[in-house]
Enzyme design. Structure first.
Site, mmCIF file in Angstrom:
data_model
loop_
_atom_site.group_PDB
_atom_site.id
_atom_site.type_symbol
_atom_site.label_atom_id
_atom_site.label_comp_id
_atom_site.label_asym_id
_atom_site.label_seq_id
_atom_site.Cartn_x
_atom_site.Cartn_y
_atom_site.Cartn_z
ATOM 1 C CD GLU A 105 -3.141 -0.885 2.537
ATOM 2 O OE1 GLU A 105 -2.109 -1.286 3.349
ATOM 3 O OE2 GLU A 105 -3.782 -0.927 1.642
ATOM 4 C CD GLU A 125 -3.446 -6.148 4.054
ATOM 5 O OE1 GLU A 125 -3.509 -6.979 3.008
ATOM 6 O OE2 GLU A 125 -2.367 -5.253 3.769
HETATM 7 N N1 3HC Z 1 4.109 -7.311 11.436
HETATM 8 C C1 3HC Z 1 4.958 -7.443 12.653
HETATM 9 N N2 3HC Z 1 5.439 -8.902 12.537
HETATM 10 C C2 3HC Z 1 5.528 -10.235 11.724
HETATM 11 C C3 3HC Z 1 4.921 -9.679 10.405
HETATM 12 C C4 3HC Z 1 3.967 -8.565 10.115
HETATM 13 N N3 3HC Z 1 4.008 -7.586 9.127
HETATM 14 N N4 3HC Z 1 5.285 -10.793 9.239
HETATM 15 C C5 3HC Z 1 6.236 -11.001 9.653
HETATM 16 N N5 3HC Z 1 6.109 -11.085 11.311
HETATM 17 C C6 3HC Z 1 7.210 -11.725 11.865
HETATM 18 C C7 3HC Z 1 6.099 -12.808 12.816
HETATM 19 O O1 3HC Z 1 5.762 -12.481 13.557
HETATM 20 C C8 3HC Z 1 8.160 -13.682 12.862
HETATM 21 O O2 3HC Z 1 8.220 -12.889 14.132
HETATM 22 P P1 3HC Z 1 9.665 -13.615 15.055
HETATM 23 O O3 3HC Z 1 10.839 -14.407 13.955
HETATM 24 O O4 3HC Z 1 9.475 -13.041 16.094
HETATM 25 O O5 3HC Z 1 8.838 -15.072 15.420
HETATM 26 C C9 3HC Z 1 9.095 -13.128 11.924
HETATM 27 O O6 3HC Z 1 8.433 -11.943 11.389
HETATM 28 C C10 3HC Z 1 9.426 -14.396 10.837
HETATM 29 O O7 3HC Z 1 7.816 -14.674 10.450
HETATM 30 P P2 3HC Z 1 8.088 -16.022 9.371
HETATM 31 O O8 3HC Z 1 8.461 -16.565 10.191
HETATM 32 O O9 3HC Z 1 6.569 -16.121 9.332
HETATM 33 O O10 3HC Z 1 9.457 -15.704 8.138
HETATM 34 P P3 3HC Z 1 9.275 -15.988 6.649
HETATM 35 O O11 3HC Z 1 9.954 -15.412 6.324
HETATM 36 O O12 3HC Z 1 8.522 -17.162 6.942
HETATM 37 O O13 3HC Z 1 7.708 -15.153 6.029
HETATM 38 C C11 3HC Z 1 6.333 -12.884 5.623
HETATM 39 C C12 3HC Z 1 7.638 -13.830 5.830
HETATM 40 C C13 3HC Z 1 6.156 -13.405 4.427
HETATM 41 C C14 3HC Z 1 6.266 -11.686 5.035
HETATM 42 C C15 3HC Z 1 5.317 -13.873 6.843
HETATM 43 O O14 3HC Z 1 5.888 -13.455 7.949
HETATM 44 C C16 3HC Z 1 4.093 -12.830 6.217
HETATM 45 O O15 3HC Z 1 2.959 -13.420 5.942
HETATM 46 N N6 3HC Z 1 3.401 -11.839 7.154
HETATM 47 C C17 3HC Z 1 2.379 -11.455 7.379
HETATM 48 C C18 3HC Z 1 2.439 -10.471 6.380
HETATM 49 C C19 3HC Z 1 0.721 -10.229 6.453
HETATM 50 O O16 3HC Z 1 0.128 -10.270 6.469
HETATM 51 N N7 3HC Z 1 0.791 -8.357 6.041
HETATM 52 C C20 3HC Z 1 -0.697 -7.934 6.372
HETATM 53 C C21 3HC Z 1 -0.573 -6.873 7.184
HETATM 54 S S1 3HC Z 1 -1.664 -6.143 7.479
HETATM 55 C C22 3HC Z 1 -1.647 -4.560 7.513
HETATM 56 O O17 3HC Z 1 -0.536 -4.061 6.470
HETATM 57 C C23 3HC Z 1 -2.313 -4.116 7.283
HETATM 58 C C24 3HC Z 1 -3.205 -2.612 6.675
HETATM 59 O O18 3HC Z 1 -3.185 -3.034 5.255
HETATM 60 C C25 3HC Z 1 -3.421 -1.770 7.223
#
Ligand code: 3HC
Length: 693
Positions: A105, A125
């Protein structure tokens, strides 16, 4: 460090730096906005590049901050994006590795986007029960078009950057340096005016109403109890039907609604719980792990075959051991059949099938498996049988090999004591069908080496399983809890319910399958064998005799053509059986019980709270490290509804005093001695605390 500011010639480079994935928490947003303001104030700077340090451009908003004041504190993500968009100097998003959610975004609010190939681009999301809440639903359709944007937003799935040419102004070579390349790009466009803004574009889609209606219908049919997918459709629809600013307001309103829903809170709980489960307090992240390049599996039955497939799928060669050639042949044929079925469904290529089968070898002799890095036994669940296997393994396995047992109930410490190397012994409890179910209970014996535990946890990731650590007790986390659930299901039959009512109530609550359909699938004889052992070892524990009577009728479940229900060939539906129901009613009469009408609410409470109460005991005894581990066991191994977050999370949402009040009520009813409130539950309820703190 949260965002670094550097100047390269005439270009300011702002690098988001909030490991591990540059989630845009308040501190990061503040530093980045300050960076833009600094660049605007510096006459020598002509353009701005925003990128991310380490292994992500940005994983999006900082999910850990959600439902805390910091999430909405200024500068909000909206303000950050608006600051970039309204900048009078061009802002270029330099994307690599991961660009998700709020990260994407942000890039859509920038004037230009450049990327390395292979970057994962997503608005995920929806997987957290949300919709993109920082302009994604309004800007992505303006860039990609209505249909592709809707698909990305509703599915949440990542797409590699090179497959999204419309999103990027330039995609560099795979080996390019992202910052240098982005700076060179920024220098080229530094003087171009007006600055292009995605908000100024229009979404053209002739006959959009028909498409949107089709999307609503399809998404509604597929999203079950989750409200977010349909909300995604509605907000994306606003990108066509509303002015940009109105669409943004609508998106905000729907996002703020979704973030408060239990469904979203449950999904976020599951997201973090899955990652937390791999952390063990006394086993630091840098604990050395043993190399697993080959495996042996003992037992080629359904379980052994499924376990072997996990290794094959991960590219690890497996030697399958059996005592008889026929059993071996049958096991290998079943593995092949499973792969061929995936091939027919288009889920596997012939090449992959051949590769996987090529990694499988078999033997009748223990002498052939000694060099394997790990051996998993999946033999008959009986201590004498396990003893023979482990004594043999102790003789033949090379030093340093991991000796794993797939026992679902037996004492791993006793099994370890059959060897002279208890530090190498661990429980790896796979769930049936082992090639499908995500859960892997990793049972840590008293003497299990820390490196062995760390290796098993790392291996679970490699096998694409959710590894959850359990201490040693009868049934470990999952089966110990399910026993209380099954006991309640049995008592409900004695009091007035029939299997169909119990299953329907459980399934309406959201369980993938009610207790009786589950029994028929797993085989009622398994529980029967366990109870027979209990009648001798723990006579104080009471069970309904209905399940024993069912087995005495020869009705073990689907494998014998019927159990609690009848089944027809080629049809998975369960048909109530009159004789079984008559047996249940007769049993109540034999016990002198006047059958009563039982509400669905009571059924669900008794099933779920029996899990919660046992879970609290398990937590208190230290068998589970944390409540969220128990939730993961139930979400990934027992079909507990994801949108309720697991039994412990569900109990927190209901309120522990309410759970306790219900337990106390049932303690006064039929078989009330089965309900003894766990001391931890009493304590937390009295202190106003939660199980998942
Ligand atoms: N915020 C905070 N922490 C996050 C995060 C996020 N968005 N995404 C990942 N993390 C953290 C995980 O909790 C993990 O923490 P830890 O090491 O302390 O356990 C660490 O990052 C690594 O995550 P993964 O083990 O999942 O690592 P991968 O390399 O396998 O994957 C990733 C990385 C593809 C970024 C995966 O973590 C993922 O899919 N994350 C979620 C992304 C997401 O959903 N983003 C949208 C957020 S909501 C948003 O943006 C709202 C907006 O629209 C207003």
């Amino acid at each position: 460090m949260t965002a670094e500011y550097q100047v390269h010639g005439a270009v300011a480079v702002i690098t988001l730096n909030n490991p591990p994935v540059n989630g845009m928490g308040l501190v990061t947003r503040t530093a980045a906005v300050k960076g833009i303001q600094q660049a605007l104030a510096d006459d020598a700077v002509k353009a701005i590049v925003i990128t991310g340090a380490g292994k992500a451009f940005s994983g999006g908003a900082d999910i850990k901050e959600f439902n805390t004041p910091a999430a909405l504190a200024e500068p909000s993500l909206h303000t950050f994006i608006a600051t970039a968009e309204s900048s009078t100097k061009p802002v270029v998003a330099a994307i690599h590795t991961v660009c998700m959610g709020g990260g994407l975004e942000l890039s859509l609010g920038c004037h230009y986007r450049v990327a390395l190939p292979g970057a994962q681009i997503a608005l995920p999301e929806v997987k957290l029960g949300l919709l993109p809440g920082a302009g994604g639903t309004q800007r992505l359709p303006r860039v990609l078009g209505l249909e592709p944007a809707l698909n990305m937003i509703v599915s949440g799935n990542p797409v590699p950057s090179e497959k999204l040419p419309a999103l990027f102004d330039q995609i560099f070579a795979a080996d390019a340096d992202i910052v240098q390349s982005a700076v060179a790009f920024a220098e080229k466009i530094a003087d171009v005016r007006p600055l292009p803004k995605v908000r100024d574009r229009k979404v053209d889609y002739p006959n959009h109403e028909a498409f949107l209606q089709f999307s609503r219908n399809t998404v509604k049919a597929m999203s079950g109890p989750f409200p977010a997918p349909l909300e995604c459709v509605e907000t994306v629809a606003a990108s066509v039907t509303m002015k940009f600013e109105d669409g943004m307001k609508f998106e905000r309103e729907r996002f703020l609604h979704l973030i408060q829903t239990t469904e979203s809170k449950s999904l976020r709980h599951a997201f973090f719980s899955e990652r937390t489960a791999s952390k063990v307090p006394d086993v630091p992240a840098d604990t050395p792990v043993r190399s697993i390049k080959s495996a042996a599996v003992i037992g080629a039955g359904m379980m052994g075959g499924g376990i072997a497939m996990n290794f094959l799928n991960a590219g690890i060669p497996v030697k399958l051991l059996e005592t008889r050639q026929e059993a071996l042949d049958k096991g290998i044929a079943t593995i092949r059949k499973n792969y061929e079925s995936s091939l027919k469904k288009g889920k596997l290529t012939q090449e992959k099938l051949d590769q996987r089968m090529g990694l499988l070898t078999s033997t009748l002799s223990y002498d052939d498996i000694g060099q394997a890095d790990i051996v998993v036994e999946a033999v008959f669940e009986e201590m004498g049988v396990k003893e023979a296997v482990f004594r043999k393994l102790d003789e033949v396995m090379k030093p340093g090999a991991i000796l794993a047992t797939n026992t679902s109930t037996l004492d791993v410490d006793k099994i370890a004591a059959f060897t002279k190397r208890p530090q190498d012994v661990i429980g790896t409890h796979f769930f049936s069908p082992a090639n499908v179910m995500k859960l892997l209970e990793i049972v840590r014996g008293k003497q299990t080496g820390k490196d062995v535990l760390a290796t098993a946890l790392a291996l679970s990731k490699k096998l694409k399983k959710t590894g959850v650590v359990s201490g040693v007790c009868d049934g470990f986390i999952g089966n110990r809890m399910i026993e209380q659930y099954s006991r309640q299901a049995g008592f409900l039959l004695e009091e007035g319910a029939l299997p169909e009512q119990v299953d329907k109530a459980a399934e309406k609550f959201g369980f993938a399958m009610g207790p009786f359909r589950m029994g028929d699938l797993a085989g009622n004889d398994i529980g029967w064998a366990i109870r027979k052992r209990r009648y001798v070892e723990k006579p104080e524990i009471t069970y309904s005799k209905t399940a024993d009577l069912l087995c005495e009728m020869g009705r073990y479940g689907q494998k014998t053509g019927g159990g609690w229900y009848d089944y027809k060939a080629g049809d998975r539906k369960a048909y109530p059986n009159e004789q079984v129901n008559a047996m249940i009613v007769q049993h109540s009469a034999d016990l002198g019980i006047t059958r009563r009408k039982i509400s669905d609410e009571e059924i669900v409470e008794r099933l779920v709270y029996s899990l919660v109460n046992e879970g609290a005991l398990i937590l208190e005894e230290g068998i589970a490290l944390r409540a969220s581990d128990i939730d993961m066991v139930y979400l990934t191994g027992y079909g507990f509804p994801l949108y309720r977050g697991g039994p412990m999370f569900y109990a927190d949402t209901v309120g522990l005093p309410n759970v306790l009040a219900a337990i106390n009520k049932y303690a006064k009813g039929h078989q009330g001695q089965a309900w003894k409130p766990a001391p931890l539950l009493l304590k937390l309820a009295a202190e106003g605390k939660l199980l998942n703190s």
